[in-house]
Every structure is written in structure tokens, then in C-alpha cells.
Design a protein around this motif. Structure first.
Motif, short mmCIF file in Angstrom:
data_model
loop_
_atom_site.label_atom_id
_atom_site.label_comp_id
_atom_site.label_asym_id
_atom_site.label_seq_id
_atom_site.Cartn_x
_atom_site.Cartn_y
_atom_site.Cartn_z
N GLY A 50 0.83 -1.21 0.00
CA GLY A 50 0.00 0.00 0.00
C GLY A 50 0.86 1.25 0.00
N SER A 51 1.89 1.29 0.84
CA SER A 51 2.72 2.50 0.93
C SER A 51 3.57 2.69 -0.33
CB SER A 51 3.59 2.47 2.19
OG SER A 51 4.62 1.52 2.05
N ALA A 52 3.74 1.61 -1.10
CA ALA A 52 4.47 1.75 -2.38
C ALA A 52 3.60 2.43 -3.44
CB ALA A 52 4.92 0.37 -2.87
N GLY A 53 2.30 2.54 -3.19
CA GLY A 53 1.42 3.20 -4.14
C GLY A 53 0.50 2.25 -4.88
N LEU A 54 0.60 0.96 -4.58
CA LEU A 54 -0.31 0.00 -5.20
C LEU A 54 -1.66 0.15 -4.51
CD1 LEU A 54 2.34 -2.78 -5.31
CD2 LEU A 54 1.07 -2.02 -7.33
N SER A 71 -1.89 -5.17 -7.52
CA SER A 71 -1.62 -5.03 -8.96
C SER A 71 -1.62 -3.57 -9.39
CB SER A 71 -2.66 -5.82 -9.78
OG SER A 71 -3.93 -5.26 -9.62
N TRP A 72 -1.02 -3.33 -10.54
CA TRP A 72 -1.09 -2.03 -11.22
C TRP A 72 -1.14 -2.38 -12.70
CZ3 TRP A 72 1.09 0.78 -15.05
CH2 TRP A 72 0.80 2.18 -15.07
N LEU A 147 1.16 -8.73 -8.40
CA LEU A 147 2.10 -9.26 -7.39
C LEU A 147 1.40 -10.32 -6.55
CD1 LEU A 147 2.43 -5.84 -7.38
CD2 LEU A 147 4.63 -6.61 -6.45
N LEU A 148 2.13 -11.35 -6.23
CA LEU A 148 1.59 -12.42 -5.39
C LEU A 148 2.70 -12.87 -4.44
CD1 LEU A 148 -0.32 -15.59 -6.61
CD2 LEU A 148 1.45 -15.69 -4.87
N PHE A 149 2.43 -12.74 -3.13
CA PHE A 149 3.40 -13.19 -2.13
C PHE A 149 2.73 -14.21 -1.23
CE2 PHE A 149 4.65 -8.82 -3.28
CZ PHE A 149 5.89 -9.11 -3.83
#
Lengths: 465, 465
Positions: A50-54, A71-72, A147-149
Motif C-alpha cells: 500500500g505504501s508503495a502506491g499500489l 496489482s497495477w 504481485l503475489l506473495f
């Protein structure tokens, strides 16, 4: 692009603090009592995304540990990659062999020491850093990313397959770019083109129904420790070849190309033995050490135990003995079939005075091999060349990444490994570490990857899907 | 004599409370952190000897755990016996297999469950009860007694030899009457005429200098678990004979008398296997189960461990593997020589890619055999006949009582075993128990022993040491 690199440079210290906080969470997926810590790690990852902007960051429940996605995808028609990583870690045992607490990041000589820092917490943070940089600097990425973690990689990703199949539409991309994996050497940029598969089993040998006094009963009954030793010894011949009937049946011979490439690598047994502090190499005859570790199947005991293991003497004839086995598999071998062959072998080698039981059959993955001309590999080669100024070499991987198979089966997607861990960083062992220079180099390379992939959109359209 | 038995009957409940308190002290001699508990047990024993009416009670320091002594020698010219027992106990592991807490005496079905209750706390309390009864009722004993209770029997009595030699005059007696040992069966009174000796060693196999990832490194190096399994497997042939060169060299063949006596005992493999809940017997070919357990030497693993032994999967190629071995020896075998032969064998069977180290060489005792016509045995036979109404049978003992050798070497004294433990009472295992009926029968028998010995004073003068 330069602005992105400047951003990454300026925010390095803050990102390093993130890494320290991340490795401070003991997200050991194999230990039930750590489940709350694993969840805490998932929530930490979600917050960081979230803090990365996603924007569409989600923590998904599974029957095991959570999956985190984001995702973006604001560039219709541009290539889309699915970035994979895992936030769970191996157990830290044996604790007394660590020079600093395993869940307290400690910097020494440009290395950050902590359980999971190399496998896979620092490598999976790198693309998040880069995405943040692009979004803060340009408000957009050059390609679409998903992204999937996951939190179960270290226990064989038991619930990832179902999750991926259940979210096929949301996860669909041209290919998977894995932040898990590792470079062969710190000084040689490499790209991994294959990974061995895995099958695991555990077995128990039971003799008497309870522990007995070895003075009174010794000599009268099978000692499960003697029996298990004989059974384990029967799994290999004295030269190191696996003796299980049919073990090598479906293994194709090594191609001359692979053998030539492997021989061309700067590797010597002598240096390797110094690195691992071992007196000698050993294994299946007819193959070099690297060939045995990357391209040949193995059967390894990971644990063996029974009886009294404490201080001093206890004269016990134990009721039970136990062993844990994992096999590394190569293309052609079926994990279940191999496990069954081993079980058959062990049953055959158990004498009548004991019983043998098995568990752990769920943990398997076939080996993986990526097509050599895959666009994702080509772009990776270009990105590494731009950072390191030399042509990366193709290598195999001794370990297993079961997710390759999951993504191929569930979504028809290949997986390209693009990790900045190095193989000597004590993963799965005490004093795991990550080289801090790689935290920047990796970010540079991921930035270059996004750029180069954006320029290759035609090839992707052809090779993807 | 009847007054003594009446006293014992009337004070049974109080004496049982004593036993409960005694087994509540976790006097585990092999665990360093239990040293204060072992000392507490020594002090408890000293206090109990005092309350029994013995006067010169002493707690002696040794380099290890304390020795407790006392005596009553007011009958010049009468026989003198040295009563032996031990107040230390085995570790309680595995804890999860106990049905009640190991250090909390719990009565079920006429049995008292607790670690050490059968080996040797209840049996050693019995002569103390009887001495108390004689002293309170008659103000005197029919024979002279000296008492010695040690706290290191379960770790091989490392300091007892020096102690006994250092107190030779004070301890001198006609023979040793041991409250340690055990009856073969609850329903057959037996006298033990031999005990096997013991030698112990521990070894470590080291491969790489640290734990490695089994995916990356598997196939390249010796796995210490594979190596130790092969080394352990090499110690026996598939039929169960010890394969160590020279192991049987000094072993004399079984005498026809011993074989005939053993065959005459009411024993069946079938019943035995039901008792120990095992699927089959196994061991050196050419001997019956009892012969193998009492009169033949054995080599048993007591512990074997390495790698990951926790829950789930850990893909580790461990740095080390460990094994603990004890051998049971018969007359003729030298403990040190046997241990050296095993070490030679293991060195010979270790491949070049590992190192092998040994420890634990101090723990040994030769086997023991008492002359069949010894007066102490004769009196024991008479005492048992008087309590059980049948002729006791002579049996061997699979376990070791190193003190026999100590007393013979240091003081020239033989040891007669006169214990009321029974061989099925889970000693050295979870759920150790003692039959409460034996707490009274034993006291009756010790009372009879003192009386019969007093009447045999001429024989003692002839046979004594």
C-alpha cells in the motif's frame, strides 16, 4: 529512468529500515505456534504494498497461511508480469550456531544477517521498492504488474495451487517473474534455467510398544535404531548412487550442451570444499559436482532421530526411530511415483520384528525447465548486462521452486527467476545473510527489466500466455 | 520377629508416605541442572536413616554427587553386611509418554508410578524400614549392618570406586547385600547370580562445517546422516551378530548347566513379546532370548540423531550426526578393550569425506558372577523360601551393576542381590512403577534375612571376605 534510480538511492536507508522490520517478524511457516507471526508478516507485506502506491492490496485467507496480492494494470496492451515471492522463512534451528539473534537484523561487513533475509525477504522487497520509485517519480509503471506473495513456500506451497486456480483471471499475465531463486555467485551474473523438483516423506520404525531398558532387553529384540540405520544405508550404494529400484527410470541423460555449459563455469571442487568447510565431495559416479547438484536427482536424509539424545548416558532400547527424507527430482520424474518407489523399497528392507509407517506424502513438485529463448529470459539477460556489464551465464538450480509447476499447470505461465540472493548466503542454515550492495543492484536491475520489457512488447505478444 | 513384622504392618502407611516424598525429588544424576535435586535426595536419605535409629549418618562430598553412609555395628563377632542402594534416577524422557507426572507418586491398581520408584527408591527404603523396626522394637539388630547409598549409579558410579577405597576400613563387611537389582518375575522368586558389564561411547560424524541447503548441496557432498546410518548398520550382520572384529574373542561359551537352568524357567517368547508389545524377537543366532539377554554380550544404540527433527519439512543437509552406544559385556570381556575395538571399527568404516570423533570413554564395568555356594546367596534363598513358600530360581541379569566390580576390587567383597523390584516395572522408561505388595513382602524378607544370617555366623566366618 535516472529519476527512478535517484529516488531509489535517496530512499535507500528508509528501505533498509523496512527490511530490518520485515526480517524481525519470525514467519516460520512450518511451526504451528508461529502462525500468528506468519500472519503478521502477511499484514506487514500488505501495508508495504500500500505504501508503495499500489491500490488493490488484498490479504487472502487460505486453509493455511495467507496470500497477499496487489496489482497495477493501467497500460492496456502493454506486457503484464506476475511478480512472485514468499514472506515465510525456514526454522532458525540450530539456534546455538547463530552469531546474532536470527530474528534481529544485524549488519556486519556489508551483510545483513537474519533468518529469511536472503530467502526471500530482501529479494521480494526489491521489486516493491522499484514499483514505489516508478509510481512516486512518474505516477506510472512502464509495464503492467501483478504481485503475489505467499506464506507457505518453505513447506511446499500446499495451498497455492488452489489459490491460483481460484484467482486465474485476476492473476493472468504473460509470465511469472520470480523474486525467489538466487544467483550462483556474487561475481558472476547468472540466470537460472532449471530447478529440481521435490518429493518428501517421513517414516517411523516401531519395535517394542514402549522404551525398554537396554540392559535387560538388549539382545532379545530388534532395536529400531539398528533397523532404521540399515534401512537408510540401503537407500544408496557405497559409491553414492541411489539404490531404490527404478529411481533413475524416467531420468533423461544430460545433454552435451548442458554438460559443456556447466564445465565452462568458473568452479573448482577445491574452492567449493573450502566454502562449505567439508573434507571431500561425494556423490553419484560419472558426474561433476555441479552436474550432480543441478541436473541429477538425489535422495537426502534431512533428519534422523530416536532414543536418548541428551547429555550423558541413558541405557534405553527405544520404541521408535524416525527419518525425514527429501528427494530432488529432474524433468521426467513424477514426485508421487518416486515417493512410492522409496516407500516400497523401505517396506522391502524392514525386517519382520518391526513395523514401518509413513507420512508427509503431500509435499511434492516436479522439476522445472524454461525454454531457452523465452522473452522473459531475454529481457533478464539484457537487464543484468546493463547493471553488471557482462553476459550472464545460464545455470541450473539444485533447489526446488514448486511454484513453477503450479503457475504452468494452473495458468499456463512460465516462470523467470530474477532474484538477487546469492547461493552462498546460508539459506536454510544458521547465519543466513544478504549482501547489502545487492539491495541496490537488484533495484537497478528490476528498473532496467521493466524498461526493457516495455520495449519488447511485440515479442511478449508472441511468446506470452 | 513377629513384633518386627507387626511394627512394619502398623507403620506401613507412614513408610509409604516416605516413599512418596522420596520419589517426589527429581534426582536425575545425568542432568547437570538437577545437581541440587540430587543433593536434596541425599539429604532426605540421611534424615531418613537418622529417623530409623541409625546414629553415625554421614553425607560425604565427592567430585560428583554425594554418598550417604550409616552403620549399626554393636554385635562384635556377629556377621556384618554392607547394604547398598542408590538414590539417583534415570531422566524421565520422553515426558509425553507418561500417564502421570514422573515426579509425583501416583497409585493405580496396587502400583505406585514414578520415575525411580522401582529403580531404586522403593527397594532401598525396604532395609531402612526393617532396621527401623528392629531398633524400635528390640533396640538392636540381629547382625551388624553398614549402609551405603550413592547418587551416581545411573551414570556408571564414576566416583564410587575412589570413595570405597578411601573408606575401606569403615565399609569393610562380610559381603555386600544390594537393594538394587530385581526379581525376574512377580510370581517366581529368583536370585540373580550374574550381571552383564557395560561399556559406553558416543561418536559424532562431521561433514560440512555448517548445515547446508539440501537442494543446493545435495548430491555434492557426504550427508553425515547417510554416513552414520552406514556406520551403524556395519556394527551387526543382518542376522544380529556383532560384526566388530574381535568382539567375541574373550567370551567363554555358555556352560551346559546355565543353558539347562535357563531352559527350565517358565518363559515363552510369545508371552514376552506380548509384555513388551513387540512384533518379534531378534538377536544373535544360536541362543534363546533369555540366553541372549543374560549371558551373551550385546552392542546397542541408545540414541541416534542429526538434522531437523521438528514438525514438518526442513530441507537441510546437516553438518553433524551423532550416536550413543552401550555394550553389555560378559565375564572375560574388558570394557576398555571392547570400546577400543568398536572405535577402530567405526574409524575403519568412515569414508574419507567426513571426520569422526569419540567421547564417553570413562563409563565401563566388567561383568559380574557370584560363586553359587556363597553364604549370602544361601541365606537369601532361605529368606525368600520363608516368605514365598517356594524354592527361588537362579537367574542372570541383562543389566549391569558396576558396583559389584567396585566392591570386589576395592574391598574383596562379593555382592548378593536382594531387591524387590520386578523386571517388568518399566525402569528407564515412561510409567515406571513398583508393586506395593512388594513393599511389605520385601520388608518381611529382609527381616528374615537378618535372622537367618545371624544363625549362619559360622558359615560367614568361613566364606566372608
Amino acid at each position: 529512468m535516472d529519476d527512478v534510480l535517484t529516488y531509489l538511492h535517496e530512499h535507500y536507508e528508509r528501505h533498509l529500515e523496512d527490511l530490518r522490520a520485515f526480517v524481525g517478524i519470525p514467519s516460520v511457516s512450518t511451526e504451528e505456534q508461529r502462525a500468528p507471526d506468519v500472519r503478521r508478516a502477511a499484514e506487514w507485506v500488505a501495508a508495504r504494498l500500500g505504501s508503495a502506491g499500489l491500490t488493490d492490496v488484498l490479504v487472502h485467507e487460505t486453509p493455511g497461511h495467507p496470500v497477499v496480492t496487489a496489482s497495477w494494470t493501467n497500460l492496456p496492451g502493454a506486457p503484464t508480469i506476475l511478480i512472485y515471492g514468499h514472506y515465510d522463512v525456514q526454522p532458525p534451528d540450530p539456534l546455538d550456531r547463530w552469531d546474532s539473534p536470527p530474528f534481529e537484523a544485524t549488519e556486519r561487513d556489508g551483510k545483513l544477517f537474519a533468518r529469511g533475509v536472503s530467502d526471500d525477504k530482501a529479494p521480494m522487497l526489491i521489486p516493491i521498492r522499484v514499483i514505489e520509485a516508478f509510481l512516486k517519480v512518474h505516477g506510472a509503471l512502464p509495464v503492467n504488474v501483478k504481485l503475489l506473495f505467499e506464506g507457505e513456500e518453505e513447506i511446499g506451497s500446499p495451498h497455492l495451487g488452489a489459490f491460483v486456480r481460484g484467482h486465474a483471471a485476476q492473476l493472468q499475465a504473460d509470465f511469472v517473474l520470480s523474486a525467489d531463486g538466487g544467483m550462483w555467485r556474487a561475481d558472476v551474473p547468472t540466470l537460472t534455467v532449471s530447478a529440481r523438483g521435490l518429493t518428501a516423506l517421513e517414516f517411523t520404525v516401531r519395535g517394542p510398544g514402549r522404551d525398554l531398558h537396554s540392559g535387560r532387553h538388549g539382545g532379545g529384540l530388534h532395536n529400531p535404531l539398528h533397523v532404521i540405520a540399515r534401512m537408510v544405508a540401503s537407500l544408496h550404494d557405497p559409491e553414492g548412487r541411489v539404490s531404490v529400484d527404478g529411481f533413475y527410470n524416467d531420468v533423461s541423460p544430460l545433454s552435451p550442451d548442458i554438460r559443456a555449459d556447466t564445465a565452462a563455469l568458473p568452479f573448482s571442487d577445491e574452492t567449493y570444499l573450502r566454502e562449505v568447510d567439508a573434507p571431500g565431495t561425494f556423490g553419484e559416479p560419472g558426474y561433476s559436482t555441479l552436474e550432480r547438484q543441478w541436473y541429477r536427482p538425489t535422495l537426502e536424509l534431512n533428519g534422523l532421530w530416536g532414543g536418548y539424545t541428551g547429555q550423558g548416558v541413558k541405557t534405553v532400547l527405544p520404541s521408535e526411530a524416525h527419518a525425514k527424507i527429501t528427494c530432488r527430482l529432474v524433468p521426467g520424474q513424477d514426485p508421487d511415483r518416486v515417493r512410492e518407489r522409496i516407500q516400497d523399497h523401505l517396506r522391502l528392507h524392514a525386517p519382520p520384528g518391526v513395523t514401518v509407517t509413513f507420512k508427509g506424502g503431500g509435499h511434492g513438485a516436479p522439476a522445472y525447465r524454461i525454454p531457452p529463448e523465452h522473452v522473459g529470459l531475454r529481457v533478464a539477460r539484457e537487464a543484468l548486462r546493463s547493471v553488471y556489464g557482462q553476459e550472464p551465464l545460464m545455470v541450473g538450480m539444485g533447489g526446488s521452486i514448486p511454484i513453477c509447476d503450479t503457475f504452468r499447470e494452473a495458468l499456463g505461465m512460465d516462470t523467470v527467476f530474477f532474484s538477487f540472493a546469492v547461493g552462498d548466503e546460508n539459506i536454510h542454515a544458521p547465519n543466513e545473510f544478504f549482501r547489502l550492495t545487492r539491495f541496490q543492484e537488484g533495484a537497478q536491475a528490476w528498473s532496467a527489466y521493466f524498461g526493457a520489457l516495455a520495449r519488447s512488447r511485440d515479442s511478449v505478444a508472441t511468446a506470452g500466455g
